[in-house]
Scaffold this motif. Structure first.
Motif, PDB file in Angstrom:
ATOM      1  N   GLU A 228     -29.625  18.594  -8.598  1.00  0.00           N
ATOM      2  CA  GLU A 228     -30.765  19.594  -8.025  1.00  0.00           C
ATOM      3  C   GLU A 228     -30.799  20.820  -8.945  1.00  0.00           C
ATOM      4  O   GLU A 228     -31.817  21.463  -9.239  1.00  0.00           O
ATOM      5  CB  GLU A 228     -31.113  19.757  -6.712  1.00  0.00           C
ATOM      6  N   GLY A 229     -29.441  21.431  -8.977  1.00  0.00           N
ATOM      7  CA  GLY A 229     -29.247  22.605  -9.839  1.00  0.00           C
ATOM      8  C   GLY A 229     -29.460  23.920  -8.828  1.00  0.00           C
ATOM      9  O   GLY A 229     -29.308  24.865  -9.281  1.00  0.00           O
ATOM     10  N   ILE A 230     -29.494  23.578  -7.522  1.00  0.00           N
ATOM     11  CA  ILE A 230     -29.598  24.720  -6.722  1.00  0.00           C
ATOM     12  C   ILE A 230     -28.227  24.623  -5.840  1.00  0.00           C
ATOM     13  O   ILE A 230     -27.381  23.880  -5.851  1.00  0.00           O
ATOM     14  CB  ILE A 230     -30.822  24.897  -5.659  1.00  0.00           C
ATOM     15  N   VAL A 231     -27.990  25.814  -4.990  1.00  0.00           N
ATOM     16  CA  VAL A 231     -26.890  25.734  -4.107  1.00  0.00           C
ATOM     17  C   VAL A 231     -27.075  25.374  -2.718  1.00  0.00           C
ATOM     18  O   VAL A 231     -28.277  25.542  -2.419  1.00  0.00           O
ATOM     19  CB  VAL A 231     -26.554  27.472  -4.001  1.00  0.00           C
ATOM     20  N   PRO A 232     -26.407  24.400  -2.400  1.00  0.00           N
ATOM     21  CA  PRO A 232     -26.732  23.702  -1.025  1.00  0.00           C
ATOM     22  C   PRO A 232     -26.421  24.415   0.227  1.00  0.00           C
ATOM     23  O   PRO A 232     -25.481  24.163   1.044  1.00  0.00           O
ATOM     24  CB  PRO A 232     -25.776  22.447  -1.127  1.00  0.00           C
ATOM     25  N   GLY A 233     -27.361  25.377   0.351  1.00  0.00           N
ATOM     26  CA  GLY A 233     -27.202  26.297   1.484  1.00  0.00           C
ATOM     27  C   GLY A 233     -25.828  26.645   1.860  1.00  0.00           C
ATOM     28  O   GLY A 233     -24.870  27.559   0.874  1.00  0.00           O
ATOM     29  N   LEU A 234     -25.228  26.580   3.109  1.00  0.00           N
ATOM     30  CA  LEU A 234     -23.891  27.133   3.337  1.00  0.00           C
ATOM     31  C   LEU A 234     -22.884  26.015   3.212  1.00  0.00           C
ATOM     32  O   LEU A 234     -21.646  26.089   3.881  1.00  0.00           O
ATOM     33  CB  LEU A 234     -23.948  27.541   4.709  1.00  0.00           C
ATOM     34  N   GLY A 235     -23.409  24.857   2.548  1.00  0.00           N
ATOM     35  CA  GLY A 235     -22.399  23.716   2.325  1.00  0.00           C
ATOM     36  C   GLY A 235     -21.341  24.231   1.695  1.00  0.00           C
ATOM     37  O   GLY A 235     -19.986  23.514   2.273  1.00  0.00           O
ATOM     38  N   ASN A 236     -21.319  24.935   0.812  1.00  0.00           N
ATOM     39  CA  ASN A 236     -20.350  25.348   0.063  1.00  0.00           C
ATOM     40  C   ASN A 236     -19.278  25.989   0.934  1.00  0.00           C
ATOM     41  O   ASN A 236     -17.757  26.084   0.775  1.00  0.00           O
ATOM     42  CB  ASN A 236     -20.587  26.363  -1.339  1.00  0.00           C
ATOM     43  N   LEU A 237     -19.533  26.852   1.834  1.00  0.00           N
ATOM     44  CA  LEU A 237     -18.700  27.487   2.858  1.00  0.00           C
ATOM     45  C   LEU A 237     -18.130  26.687   4.088  1.00  0.00           C
ATOM     46  O   LEU A 237     -16.959  26.748   4.455  1.00  0.00           O
ATOM     47  CB  LEU A 237     -19.668  28.695   3.669  1.00  0.00           C
ATOM     48  N   ARG A 238     -18.780  25.638   4.427  1.00  0.00           N
ATOM     49  CA  ARG A 238     -18.317  24.829   5.663  1.00  0.00           C
ATOM     50  C   ARG A 238     -17.804  23.500   5.453  1.00  0.00           C
ATOM     51  O   ARG A 238     -17.067  23.107   6.195  1.00  0.00           O
ATOM     52  CB  ARG A 238     -19.821  24.491   6.616  1.00  0.00           C
ATOM     53  N   LEU A 239     -18.257  22.962   4.182  1.00  0.00           N
ATOM     54  CA  LEU A 239     -17.610  21.763   3.850  1.00  0.00           C
ATOM     55  C   LEU A 239     -16.193  21.366   3.480  1.00  0.00           C
ATOM     56  O   LEU A 239     -15.463  20.659   4.140  1.00  0.00           O
ATOM     57  CB  LEU A 239     -18.352  21.086   2.711  1.00  0.00           C
ATOM     58  N   THR A 240     -15.563  22.455   3.078  1.00  0.00           N
ATOM     59  CA  THR A 240     -14.190  22.536   2.763  1.00  0.00           C
ATOM     60  C   THR A 240     -13.257  22.445   3.924  1.00  0.00           C
ATOM     61  O   THR A 240     -12.301  21.688   3.955  1.00  0.00           O
ATOM     62  CB  THR A 240     -13.643  23.660   1.936  1.00  0.00           C
ATOM     63  N   ARG A 241     -13.698  23.249   5.055  1.00  0.00           N
ATOM     64  CA  ARG A 241     -12.890  23.001   6.227  1.00  0.00           C
ATOM     65  C   ARG A 241     -12.947  21.835   6.972  1.00  0.00           C
ATOM     66  O   ARG A 241     -12.080  21.588   7.708  1.00  0.00           O
ATOM     67  CB  ARG A 241     -13.299  24.143   7.169  1.00  0.00           C
ATOM     68  N   LEU A 242     -13.986  20.859   6.437  1.00  0.00           N
ATOM     69  CA  LEU A 242     -14.078  19.678   7.089  1.00  0.00           C
ATOM     70  C   LEU A 242     -13.373  18.475   6.310  1.00  0.00           C
ATOM     71  O   LEU A 242     -12.754  17.354   6.958  1.00  0.00           O
ATOM     72  CB  LEU A 242     -15.382  18.940   7.377  1.00  0.00           C
ATOM     73  N   THR A 243     -13.478  18.392   5.107  1.00  0.00           N
ATOM     74  CA  THR A 243     -13.084  17.470   4.201  1.00  0.00           C
ATOM     75  C   THR A 243     -11.820  17.948   3.216  1.00  0.00           C
ATOM     76  O   THR A 243     -11.212  16.890   2.579  1.00  0.00           O
ATOM     77  CB  THR A 243     -14.173  16.984   3.142  1.00  0.00           C
TER      78      THR A 243
END
Length: 407
Positions: free
Chosen positions: A288-303
């Protein structure tokens, strides 16, 4: 100059240069005066305007700092490709406020208050245990508030209307003291390829983005500071005796078919995620070319960092049969078993100590300062991304494809 689509190459280059020189001046001004500006707009932080009101007041009190009402009205009537990019100036403004510990913290807290109209909606919900909004249905079943996305014509994709309805529904569920747990689920859709099936969410509505109908302030920034942050942190209590504490509740997500983009982002703040066999999750930011909201902040701590990079940078889909799904989903069940699993989750999360413990988990996992720092950069970057040539080109290709086939 003529409107953007009618400019010659030289005129377009000249316009870009003028915009960028003005933006450099705004950056420099706000780097020195963000706190003073915010104090003027909030009467020394004694008032709590929401994002749109804050931007509107700034346009009046500090002419030229952000686009005024006339400029925004002119932009709203244009395709995304034909806009001047006025929302970039709003991104600069909010990014500067959020960089300030004083102004940014106050702004985040202000956006945790109930949205206008939520109190009236609460009164209706208490009378009928049901609230029908244009794209959202809220129902009370025992101790649970069930929030159903009803944007079925576009696979429950996110647009301005859905975002506004979700904030009202989340407010009401949090305000109603009969509700102990919230449940999020996508309703049946009418899209030819999935007609009659439930779908959690297809993410941002790219057709609306192409048409210039996705708001930066109300949607792209407002969803993160508004209902998504309320899912994570609850509502700011209005009682001064509460000392600024928030009142939150546990949330369950039931994923039918898929959770793409913003749909997957929601799962990162929920306390229990139940998925249908064969469903998948994705954050197609690279596409899509956009930033996925706060996914960059939150995803790493889960995966973990490596899997997060594969999902965000390379577009990896996580299917429920994938071992990595266990990092994001608590249960994977046949379609017929999803309702029963949701009921069990509600019973398990309705205990009196759950809300307090989830609040402490949020405090440990995502301190307010981390959230504020991320949002400050996100505001600037996302505002520029939605006006970047590659995003414009991708929305045009999506529009062309969707016009040829039902995909």
């Amino acid at each position: 100059m003529p409107p953007s689509p009618d400019r010659t190459g030289a005129q377009a280059e000249r316009a870009t240069g003028l915009h960028e020189s003005c933006r450099a001046a705004r950056h420099a001004f706000l780097a020195r005066h963000a706190d003073a500006v915010y104090d003027v707009l909030t009467a020394g932080r004694t008032r709590r305007p929401r994002l749109p009101d804050l931007a509107a007041q700034a346009a009046v009190r500090f002419p030229g700092l952000v686009p005024d009402a006339a400029q925004l009205a002119e932009e709203r009537g244009r395709l995304q490709a034909h806009k001047e990019g006025r929302e970039i100036d709003q991104g600069i403004f909010f990014g500067a406020l959020l960089r300030s510990s004083t102004a940014g913290t106050h702004l985040i807290e202000s956006m945790l208050r109930p949205a206008p109209g939520s109190a009236d909606s609460l009164a209706e919900f208490r009378r009928t245990d049901r609230l029908e909004l244009p794209a959202v249905l809220l129902e009370r079943r025992g101790e649970a508030a069930h929030v159903t996305f009803r944007n079925g014509h576009c696979l429950n994709a996110e647009d301005n209307r859905l975002i506004a309805g979700l904030e009202t529904a989340i407010d009401v569920a949090l305000l109603d003291d009969r509700v102990r747990v919230g449940v999020l689920r996508g309703g049946p859709v009418t899209h030819p390829r999935h007609a009659g099936k439930r779908v959690f969410s297809a993410g941002i509505n790219l057709k609306e983005l192409h048409a210039g109908a996705i708001s930066f302030v109300d949607f792209l920034l407002g969803r993160e500071l508004g209902y998504v942050n309320k899912l994570a942190r609850g509502l700011l209590r209005e009682d001064p005796a509460a000392g600024g504490a928030t009142a939150g509740k546990p949330w369950v997500g039931v994923v039918d078919s898929f959770a793409i983009g913003g749909g997957m982002q929601l799962l990162l703040v929920l306390d229990r995620v139940i998925a249908e066999e064969g469903a998948f999750l994705s954050l197609p930011a690279a596409d899509e070319g956009i930033v996925p909201g706060l996914g960059n902040l939150r995803l790493t701590r889960l995966t973990g960092a490596r899997t997060a990079r594969q999902i965000i940078l390379s577009g990896r889909r996580i299917h429920t049969a994938d071992p990595a799904a266990s990092l994001l989903v608590d249960e994977v069940l046949p379609t017929a078993a999803l309702d029963g699993a949701a009921e069990r989750a509600v019973r398990e999360l309705a205990g009196p100590a759950v809300a307090a413990n989830r609040a402490m988990l949020t405090l440990a996992e995502e301190p307010l300062e981390s959230l504020r720092g991320y949002l400050a950069e996100f505001a600037v970057v996302q505002a520029r991304r939605i006006h970047s040539p590659d995003v414009i080109a991708k929305t045009e290709r999506h529009r062309a494809r969707s016009g040829r086939a039902s995909v």
